[in-house]
Design a protein around this motif. Structure first.
Motif, mmCIF file in Angstrom:
data_model
loop_
_atom_site.group_PDB
_atom_site.id
_atom_site.type_symbol
_atom_site.label_atom_id
_atom_site.label_comp_id
_atom_site.label_asym_id
_atom_site.label_seq_id
_atom_site.Cartn_x
_atom_site.Cartn_y
_atom_site.Cartn_z
ATOM 1 N N MET A 119 0.819 3.310 7.493
ATOM 2 C CA MET A 119 2.111 2.993 6.880
ATOM 3 C C MET A 119 2.890 2.037 7.790
ATOM 4 S SD MET A 119 4.994 5.500 5.288
ATOM 5 C CE MET A 119 6.068 5.707 6.694
ATOM 6 N N VAL A 120 3.362 0.956 7.176
ATOM 7 C CA VAL A 120 4.072 -0.090 7.933
ATOM 8 C C VAL A 120 5.475 -0.218 7.364
ATOM 9 C CG1 VAL A 120 4.054 -2.515 8.602
ATOM 10 C CG2 VAL A 120 1.880 -1.289 8.297
ATOM 11 N N LYS A 121 6.474 -0.154 8.254
ATOM 12 C CA LYS A 121 7.852 -0.251 7.761
ATOM 13 C C LYS A 121 8.387 -1.684 7.922
ATOM 14 C CE LYS A 121 11.183 0.892 11.386
ATOM 15 N NZ LYS A 121 10.618 0.392 12.643
ATOM 16 N N GLY A 122 9.361 -2.000 7.098
ATOM 17 C CA GLY A 122 9.993 -3.321 7.183
ATOM 18 C C GLY A 122 9.263 -4.348 6.333
ATOM 19 N N GLN A 123 9.961 -5.475 6.098
ATOM 20 C CA GLN A 123 9.370 -6.470 5.186
ATOM 21 C C GLN A 123 8.396 -7.401 5.883
ATOM 22 O OE1 GLN A 123 13.236 -7.925 3.934
ATOM 23 N NE2 GLN A 123 12.775 -9.931 4.829
ATOM 24 N N ASN A 124 8.495 -7.497 7.216
ATOM 25 C CA ASN A 124 7.578 -8.371 7.953
ATOM 26 C C ASN A 124 7.512 -7.832 9.376
ATOM 27 O OD1 ASN A 124 6.050 -10.421 8.974
ATOM 28 N ND2 ASN A 124 7.698 -11.941 8.960
ATOM 29 N N ASN A 125 6.759 -6.751 9.546
ATOM 30 C CA ASN A 125 6.780 -6.025 10.822
ATOM 31 C C ASN A 125 5.957 -6.768 11.883
ATOM 32 O OD1 ASN A 125 6.225 -4.131 12.907
ATOM 33 N ND2 ASN A 125 6.718 -2.447 11.521
ATOM 34 N N PRO A 126 6.631 -7.331 12.908
ATOM 35 C CA PRO A 126 5.896 -8.145 13.896
ATOM 36 C C PRO A 126 4.870 -7.326 14.680
ATOM 37 C CG PRO A 126 8.183 -7.791 14.595
ATOM 38 C CD PRO A 126 8.055 -7.224 13.219
ATOM 39 N N LYS A 127 5.129 -6.022 14.859
ATOM 40 C CA LYS A 127 4.164 -5.191 15.600
ATOM 41 C C LYS A 127 2.866 -5.062 14.807
ATOM 42 C CE LYS A 127 7.231 -2.084 18.098
ATOM 43 N NZ LYS A 127 7.522 -0.667 18.152
ATOM 44 N N PHE A 128 2.994 -4.935 13.493
ATOM 45 C CA PHE A 128 1.759 -4.826 12.696
ATOM 46 C C PHE A 128 1.004 -6.154 12.685
ATOM 47 C CE2 PHE A 128 -0.993 -4.719 8.997
ATOM 48 C CZ PHE A 128 -1.727 -3.578 9.316
ATOM 49 N N THR A 129 1.742 -7.258 12.567
ATOM 50 C CA THR A 129 1.090 -8.579 12.589
ATOM 51 C C THR A 129 0.300 -8.727 13.887
ATOM 52 O OG1 THR A 129 3.018 -9.380 11.422
ATOM 53 C CG2 THR A 129 1.540 -11.051 12.262
ATOM 54 N N ALA A 130 0.912 -8.267 15.004
ATOM 55 C CA ALA A 130 0.268 -8.415 16.321
ATOM 56 C C ALA A 130 -1.028 -7.604 16.419
ATOM 57 C CB ALA A 130 1.244 -7.997 17.416
ATOM 58 N N MET A 131 -1.118 -6.505 15.701
ATOM 59 C CA MET A 131 -2.312 -5.653 15.855
ATOM 60 C C MET A 131 -3.377 -5.883 14.768
ATOM 61 S SD MET A 131 -0.727 -1.897 14.947
ATOM 62 C CE MET A 131 -2.165 -1.114 14.223
ATOM 63 N N ARG A 132 -3.112 -6.784 13.842
ATOM 64 C CA ARG A 132 -4.053 -6.974 12.711
ATOM 65 C C ARG A 132 -5.454 -7.386 13.158
ATOM 66 N NH1 ARG A 132 -2.637 -7.627 6.708
ATOM 67 N NH2 ARG A 132 -4.609 -6.568 6.796
ATOM 68 N N ASP A 133 -5.521 -8.280 14.173
ATOM 69 C CA ASP A 133 -6.838 -8.763 14.610
ATOM 70 C C ASP A 133 -7.652 -7.646 15.237
ATOM 71 O OD1 ASP A 133 -6.175 -11.190 13.731
ATOM 72 O OD2 ASP A 133 -5.753 -12.072 15.702
ATOM 73 N N GLU A 134 -6.948 -6.760 15.987
ATOM 74 C CA GLU A 134 -7.653 -5.673 16.668
ATOM 75 C C GLU A 134 -8.077 -4.563 15.699
ATOM 76 O OE1 GLU A 134 -6.961 -2.818 20.554
ATOM 77 O OE2 GLU A 134 -5.399 -4.239 20.038
ATOM 78 N N PHE A 135 -7.325 -4.416 14.612
ATOM 79 C CA PHE A 135 -7.596 -3.323 13.664
ATOM 80 C C PHE A 135 -7.755 -3.861 12.238
ATOM 81 C CE2 PHE A 135 -5.040 -1.767 17.160
ATOM 82 C CZ PHE A 135 -5.729 -0.640 17.575
ATOM 83 N N PRO A 136 -8.754 -4.721 12.006
ATOM 84 C CA PRO A 136 -8.870 -5.324 10.668
ATOM 85 C C PRO A 136 -9.186 -4.283 9.600
ATOM 86 C CG PRO A 136 -10.791 -5.850 12.024
ATOM 87 C CD PRO A 136 -9.812 -5.176 12.924
ATOM 88 N N TYR A 137 -9.691 -3.138 10.038
ATOM 89 C CA TYR A 137 -10.085 -2.097 9.079
ATOM 90 C C TYR A 137 -8.917 -1.231 8.616
ATOM 91 C CZ TYR A 137 -10.231 0.085 13.701
ATOM 92 O OH TYR A 137 -9.930 0.481 14.970
ATOM 93 N N VAL A 138 -7.737 -1.384 9.214
ATOM 94 C CA VAL A 138 -6.589 -0.572 8.777
ATOM 95 C C VAL A 138 -5.954 -1.222 7.554
ATOM 96 C CG1 VAL A 138 -4.266 0.244 9.358
ATOM 97 C CG2 VAL A 138 -6.091 0.377 11.065
ATOM 98 N N GLU A 139 -5.883 -0.457 6.481
ATOM 99 C CA GLU A 139 -5.237 -0.962 5.260
ATOM 100 C C GLU A 139 -3.749 -0.667 5.343
ATOM 101 O OE1 GLU A 139 -5.098 -2.103 1.042
ATOM 102 O OE2 GLU A 139 -7.047 -1.427 1.793
#
Ligand code: NAP
Length: 328
Positions: A31-51
């Protein structure tokens, strides 16, 4: 493929747990909060499998929609305002997210439910900060709570409402009373990472001193990678229950400084450390040390990384990160 839904996916534990569950063959929803969460953007490459699934612990309809979309077998509620110092400044927000957020998550679990033969299993991230001004040492599942911060008070509410929903509605809901756990993914605002990162920067000539609060509080510090294993184990048992997860050793912040500075070859760290009253808490938790016998016996859990190895790992990581930044 079992399905897991994690709140607090962008936090330290969320990342360790996503990695752990993915390795176990889970489909992982975060679960990701906010409309454009920079922390989630930063971790996308490391965790491509997280939906990613949008949602906020302040917003019950969003939690229901998120669970309805993910259709999880297991829910791990790790999301919280988790920094004790912030909770003194933003007590109402902390009560709302860290406390009432648990109630909303439980309601969402009840509404979405899961299959009749396979109801959703729920994990709540309770905390040793609930023990606060400790009534006994070491602390166990039976030790009375005496929280010393708005964060601790909110966690007590979260803990109690999990017990209440388990007893009232027969939910498979567990609380892990986790003592402090750290690692290279710890936020820079927390004292362990503040120390290891500052020590690395001092070594590289990027910083002159560390400004600290009280150096005497003692904590039972473990490694986050070990602790997420305990969360998962709790949800694999026949019956839901609550467990203390701790190393059974305690160390002061002063000892943390000793160990961290020793990693860069400094024995006398006094010239590098200044204390400032603004970093003292209005009410301090002096000593935490947990007895995790129940988790060790019933879950077969034990920590694998000890305190010296933990500090070593964190300083080494911060030296690498800061050196790379310097060379960029
Ligand atoms: P953390 O790194 O501070 O992560 C907290 C997470 O909560 C972040 O992902 C944050 O999202 C999320 N969050 C904050 N407000 C939210 C909201 N309104 N709705 C949904 N999510 C929200 O914490 P952690 O160290 O991983 O700890 C995980 C959990 O264990 C927390 O509940 C913490 O209180 C508890 N706990 C931790 C320890 C420890 O030593 N680490 C010990 C005992 C208990 P953003 O990144 O988007 O802000």
């Amino acid at each position: 493929m079992p399905r897991a839904f994690i709140t607090g996916i962008t936090g330290q534990d969320g990342q360790h747990l996503a990695e752990f569950l993915h390795a176990k063959g889970y489909e992982v929803f975060g679960m990701v909060k906010g409309q454009n969460n920079p922390k989630f953007t930063a971790m996308r490459d490391e965790f491509p499998y997280v939906e990613p699934v949008p949602g906020d612990l302040a917003d019950l309809p969003s939690l229901v929609k998120a669970l309805d979309f993910a259709q999880p077998d297991e829910v791990y509620n790790l999301g919280a305002i988790s920094f004790v110092a912030l909770s003194f400044n933003q007590a109402e927000l902390t009560a709302n997210i860290t406390g009432l957020g648990v109630l909303r998550m439980l309601e969402a679990v009840r509404m979405v439910g899961g299959a009749q033969h396979n109801p959703i299993r729920f994990y709540q991230a309770s905390s040793s900060e609930m023990f606060g001004k400790v009534r006994e040492t070491p602390q166990t599942e039976r030790t009375p709570f005496h929280p010393r911060s708005p964060y601790g008070c909110a966690k007590v509410f979260g803990h109690d409402i999990v017990v209440n929903y388990r007893e009232s509605y027969g939910l498979y809901a567990c609380s892990g009373i986790l003592f402090n756990h750290e690692g290279p993914r710890r936020g820079l605002e927390f004292v362990t990472r503040k120390v290891t990162n500052s020590v690395a920067r001092i070594k590289l000539g990027l910083q002159q001193e560390i400004v600290m609060g009280d150096l005497e509080p003692q904590r039972d510090w473990g490694y986050a990678g070990d602790y997420v294993r305990a969360m998962w184990l709790m949800l694999q048992q026949d019956q839901p229950d609550d467990y203390v997860v701790a190393t059974g050793e305690t160390h002061s912040i002063r000892e943390l400084l000793d160990r961290a500075f020793a990693e860069i070859g400094v024995d006398d760290w006094a010239p590098y450390v200044r204390q400032d009253p603004k970093f003292f808490r209005p009410a301090e938790v002096d000593l935490l040390i947990g007895d995790s016998s129940k988790a060790r016996e019933r879950l077969g859990w034990k920590p694998e990384v000890d305190f010296p190895a933990l500090v070593k790992m964190m300083v080494a990581h911060d030296l690498e990160v800061e050196a790379a930044r310097l060379n960029r």
